[in-house]
Design a protein around this motif. Structure first.
Motif, mmCIF file in Angstrom:
data_model
loop_
_atom_site.group_PDB
_atom_site.id
_atom_site.type_symbol
_atom_site.label_atom_id
_atom_site.label_comp_id
_atom_site.label_asym_id
_atom_site.label_seq_id
_atom_site.Cartn_x
_atom_site.Cartn_y
_atom_site.Cartn_z
ATOM 1 N N VAL A 168 -1.345 1.530 2.271
ATOM 2 C CA VAL A 168 -1.801 2.397 3.665
ATOM 3 C C VAL A 168 -3.298 2.341 3.878
ATOM 4 C CG1 VAL A 168 -1.954 4.799 4.715
ATOM 5 C CG2 VAL A 168 0.114 4.026 3.527
ATOM 6 N N ARG A 169 -3.904 2.586 2.563
ATOM 7 C CA ARG A 169 -5.736 2.457 2.555
ATOM 8 C C ARG A 169 -5.784 1.031 3.080
ATOM 9 N NH1 ARG A 169 -9.738 3.986 -2.214
ATOM 10 N NH2 ARG A 169 -11.456 2.805 -1.263
ATOM 11 N N ARG A 170 -5.338 0.227 2.259
ATOM 12 C CA ARG A 170 -5.587 -1.281 2.400
ATOM 13 C C ARG A 170 -5.527 -1.729 3.755
ATOM 14 N NH1 ARG A 170 -6.264 -4.673 -2.407
ATOM 15 N NH2 ARG A 170 -6.108 -3.596 -4.240
ATOM 16 N N TYR A 171 -4.436 -1.272 4.165
ATOM 17 C CA TYR A 171 -4.162 -1.714 5.509
ATOM 18 C C TYR A 171 -5.007 -1.374 6.744
ATOM 19 C CZ TYR A 171 -1.953 -3.601 9.868
ATOM 20 O OH TYR A 171 -1.473 -4.051 11.049
ATOM 21 N N LEU A 172 -5.236 0.089 6.579
ATOM 22 C CA LEU A 172 -6.383 0.693 7.590
ATOM 23 C C LEU A 172 -7.618 -0.119 7.420
ATOM 24 C CD1 LEU A 172 -5.171 4.445 6.973
ATOM 25 C CD2 LEU A 172 -4.729 3.004 9.008
ATOM 26 N N GLU A 173 -8.010 -0.372 6.104
ATOM 27 C CA GLU A 173 -9.272 -0.910 6.160
ATOM 28 C C GLU A 173 -9.382 -2.425 6.830
ATOM 29 O OE1 GLU A 173 -11.112 1.444 2.094
ATOM 30 O OE2 GLU A 173 -10.163 -0.670 2.147
ATOM 31 N N TYR A 174 -8.242 -3.212 6.557
ATOM 32 C CA TYR A 174 -7.888 -4.269 7.226
ATOM 33 C C TYR A 174 -8.077 -4.146 8.733
ATOM 34 C CZ TYR A 174 -5.090 -8.249 8.760
ATOM 35 O OH TYR A 174 -4.615 -9.498 9.150
ATOM 36 N N ARG A 175 -7.679 -3.250 9.239
ATOM 37 C CA ARG A 175 -7.635 -2.831 10.500
ATOM 38 C C ARG A 175 -9.041 -2.609 11.014
ATOM 39 N NH1 ARG A 175 -3.403 -1.661 13.883
ATOM 40 N NH2 ARG A 175 -5.206 -1.404 15.447
ATOM 41 N N GLY A 176 -10.101 -2.425 10.190
ATOM 42 C CA GLY A 176 -11.317 -2.258 10.557
ATOM 43 C C GLY A 176 -11.600 -0.778 10.437
ATOM 44 N N TYR A 177 -10.945 0.240 9.686
ATOM 45 C CA TYR A 177 -11.287 1.367 9.881
ATOM 46 C C TYR A 177 -12.054 1.932 8.372
ATOM 47 C CZ TYR A 177 -7.984 3.183 13.029
ATOM 48 O OH TYR A 177 -7.045 3.641 14.139
ATOM 49 N N ARG A 178 -12.793 2.534 8.335
ATOM 50 C CA ARG A 178 -13.553 3.023 7.057
ATOM 51 C C ARG A 178 -12.751 4.237 6.609
ATOM 52 N NH1 ARG A 178 -17.214 7.173 5.576
ATOM 53 N NH2 ARG A 178 -17.596 7.667 7.681
ATOM 54 N N VAL A 179 -12.159 3.992 5.535
ATOM 55 C CA VAL A 179 -11.250 4.991 5.025
ATOM 56 C C VAL A 179 -11.957 6.039 3.846
ATOM 57 C CG1 VAL A 179 -9.176 5.643 3.835
ATOM 58 C CG2 VAL A 179 -9.254 3.732 5.212
ATOM 59 N N VAL A 180 -12.014 7.383 4.241
ATOM 60 C CA VAL A 180 -12.434 8.307 3.045
ATOM 61 C C VAL A 180 -11.217 8.731 2.570
ATOM 62 C CG1 VAL A 180 -13.718 10.401 2.780
ATOM 63 C CG2 VAL A 180 -14.410 9.052 4.565
ATOM 64 N N HIS A 181 -10.891 8.362 1.246
ATOM 65 C CA HIS A 181 -9.816 8.786 0.331
ATOM 66 C C HIS A 181 -10.056 9.731 -0.532
ATOM 67 C CE1 HIS A 181 -6.594 6.960 -2.615
ATOM 68 N NE2 HIS A 181 -6.117 8.058 -1.800
ATOM 69 N N VAL A 182 -9.468 10.618 -0.464
ATOM 70 C CA VAL A 182 -9.312 11.742 -1.415
ATOM 71 C C VAL A 182 -8.324 11.966 -2.383
ATOM 72 C CG1 VAL A 182 -10.066 14.162 -2.076
ATOM 73 C CG2 VAL A 182 -11.252 13.211 -0.227
ATOM 74 N N ARG A 183 -8.241 12.068 -3.392
ATOM 75 C CA ARG A 183 -7.080 12.031 -4.542
ATOM 76 C C ARG A 183 -7.395 12.867 -5.670
ATOM 77 N NH1 ARG A 183 -5.704 6.841 -6.904
ATOM 78 N NH2 ARG A 183 -6.803 7.305 -8.798
#
Length: 497
Positions: free
Chosen positions: A75-90
């Motif tokens: 999910v993160r990789r695809y959102l970044e592929y779509r141009g988003y900057r993803v702030v991912h907290v785990r």
């Protein structure tokens, strides 16, 4: 809320190539909160804030953990592929009953135990190509925030100090309790055993702050020395790192109730805000069509699977996990792994012996890939688009259209990166060992150095016209599971079966 505009420059930043725009629909995500697919729009243009529940670090990670982490990494990789900057907290839960119990059993400190398993977790996830999160908070690093959030709930009348000294959340104080899981509060009360904890005002209430028991780790608080309950950790850490309203909250289906339901109740009650907009849950892993369970003896740790010799490369496990939709169940079996290995080998075989393309433009396969991923991250259909590309590459190779094949190969590798596969050199992947199981026996393994030595000896024999000797060496390699691919003058490549 805003959706990021689709822009070729944004995709270029991921692919490194100039590509045209496609007419496309916005991303649709199935929201567990509403029970339907919804058009995704982030709260801040071009930025996605995503929280995914992490691990409780008292043991090695199993393939159920891998399923969830690969799903949300994709999910993160695809959102970044779509141009988003993803702030991912785990997050990491590094204090809890199981951790205390395991440390006592081992005769080691809690810090030693958790540090050891955090290091093992990183090693396992790194091998699967799972990107490190933007933030990886630990519960013990956020005790101050947990206490402050608990105090706010007490002050607002949503929590109380029980007779045993624990601070409890009052589910009756939150009118929307049960909305995510579809549970009815009266049914929950009827099914609860009041005698389990008579200190509760309501059998459905849950603990926010646990009063310390003798010998347990603890921290000072307004209610005495204690430690956090499980549910409050995620609320406090997400509030600190993402704010009171963020875009996506993810985790396994098993966390939907009570963990995520309780997160919503305590977070919304404390802040008055909406908390997470989209809730995503991945399905379970079954083993040979049975639920994975320690009691059934079908419980597989990631490192055991990766170290078994049965996988050609960790990418095979990742590819297998991506071959099923993240929301559905997935059946882990040796047959399924064999099929994933064969499918990934076909993609790598298509990429072999091709030069890097100086420039390329996406084919219709890219559009099909994106349409699949835009539809709730449908990775099985996205993989079908990759397989179409591989077929086109092989056709171009056969026709001698090497430039066309090379361009399509660049497209295939670029899309593969979104799923976290096709990251190795084709020759490296195809030469890796994979244990073959036939009638309970293992095919003899052979080192690369030995293989290359025999191939060189065979080439000398062929050049000298000693075809009987050459055939004998080929038979020896074949018996060891090595397939040779010859051209008239030499052996051009080899791979393990």
């Amino acid at each position: 809320m805003h959706d990021v505009a689709y822009d070729t420059r944004q995709r270029n930043s991921f692919c490194g190539e100039m590509v045209p725009e496609f007419t496309r629909m916005p991303i649709q995500i199935f929201n567990s909160l509403s029970g339907r697919k919804e058009e995704f729009r982030s709260h801040e243009a071009g930025v996605v804030r995503m929280y995914v529940c992490g691990d409780t670090v008292y043991d090695f990670c199993h393939i159920g953990h891998a399923r969830s982490k690969v799903a949300f990494d994709t999910v993160r990789r695809y959102l970044e592929y779509r141009g988003y900057r993803v702030v991912h907290v785990r997050n990491i839960t590094d204090i809890d009953d199981k951790i205390i119990q395991r440390a006592n059993q081992n005769g080691e400190s809690i810090q030693s135990l958790t540090q050891r398993f955090i290091a093992a977790m990183h090693e396992d996830y790194d091998r699967l190509g799972i990107l490190r999160p933007t933030h990886e908070p630990r519960a013990t690093e956020h005790i101050g925030g947990i206490i402050a959030l608990t105090r706010r709930l007490v002050d607002k009348g949503h929590a109380y100090v029980a007779a045993n000294g624990d601070v409890m959340y009052s589910v009756a104080s939150f009118a929307e309790y049960g909305r995510l899981s579809g549970r009815d509060l009266d049914d929950l009360r009827a099914g609860a055993r009041v005698a389990v904890d008579e200190a509760k005002r309501d059998p459905a209430d849950f603990v926010l702050w646990k009063r310390a028991k003798p010998g347990e780790p603890c921290w000072p608080s307004p209610w005495g020395d204690g430690r956090p309950g499980w549910h409050i950790e995620c609320s406090a850490m997400s509030l600190d790192l993402l704010g009171s309203r963020f875009d996506i909250h993810g985790g396994g289906m098993d966390l939907k109730f009570p963990h995520h339901e309780n997160e919503i109740a305590q977070s919304c009650a404390a802040t008055g805000d909406t908390f997470a907009t989209v809730w995503m849950h991945n399905g379970f892993v079954n083993i040979d069509d049975q639920k994975m369970s320690k009691s059934l003896g079908n419980f597989f740790r990631i490192r055991d699977v990766l170290g078994s010799g049965y996988l050609r490369d960790p990418e095979v496990l990742r590819f297998f996990l991506a071959s099923s939709h993240y929301r559905g169940p997935i059946n882990y079996s040796l047959v399924q792994i064999e099929q994933a290995d064969a499918a990934l080998c076909r993609l790598y075989t298509a990429l072999r012996d091709l030069p890097e393309a100086a420039a390329w433009r996406p084919s219709a396969a890219t559009q099909r890939f994106e349409e699949a991923m835009d539809d709730d991250f449908n990775s099985p259909d996205a993989i079908a688009a990759l397989q179409t590309l591989a077929t086109q590459i092989n056709r171009a190779k056969s026709s001698g259209e090497i430039a066309t094949a090379a361009a399509l190969a660049s497209e295939l590798k670029s899309l593969g990166r979104v799923l976290g596969v096709l990251q190795l050199a084709p020759e490296e992947f195809l030469r890796k060992s994979k244990v073959a199981h036939e009638l309970g026996e293992q095919t003899p393994d052979m080192s690369i150095a030995r293989i290359e030595l025999l191939i060189a000896a065979r080439s000398v024999a062929r050049a000298a016209g000693k075809f009987k000797e050459s055939d004998s060496i080929r038979d020896q390699l074949s018996h060891a599971g090595i397939l040779l691919e010859d051209k008239p003058d030499k052996t051009t490549t080899w791979r393990r079966l």
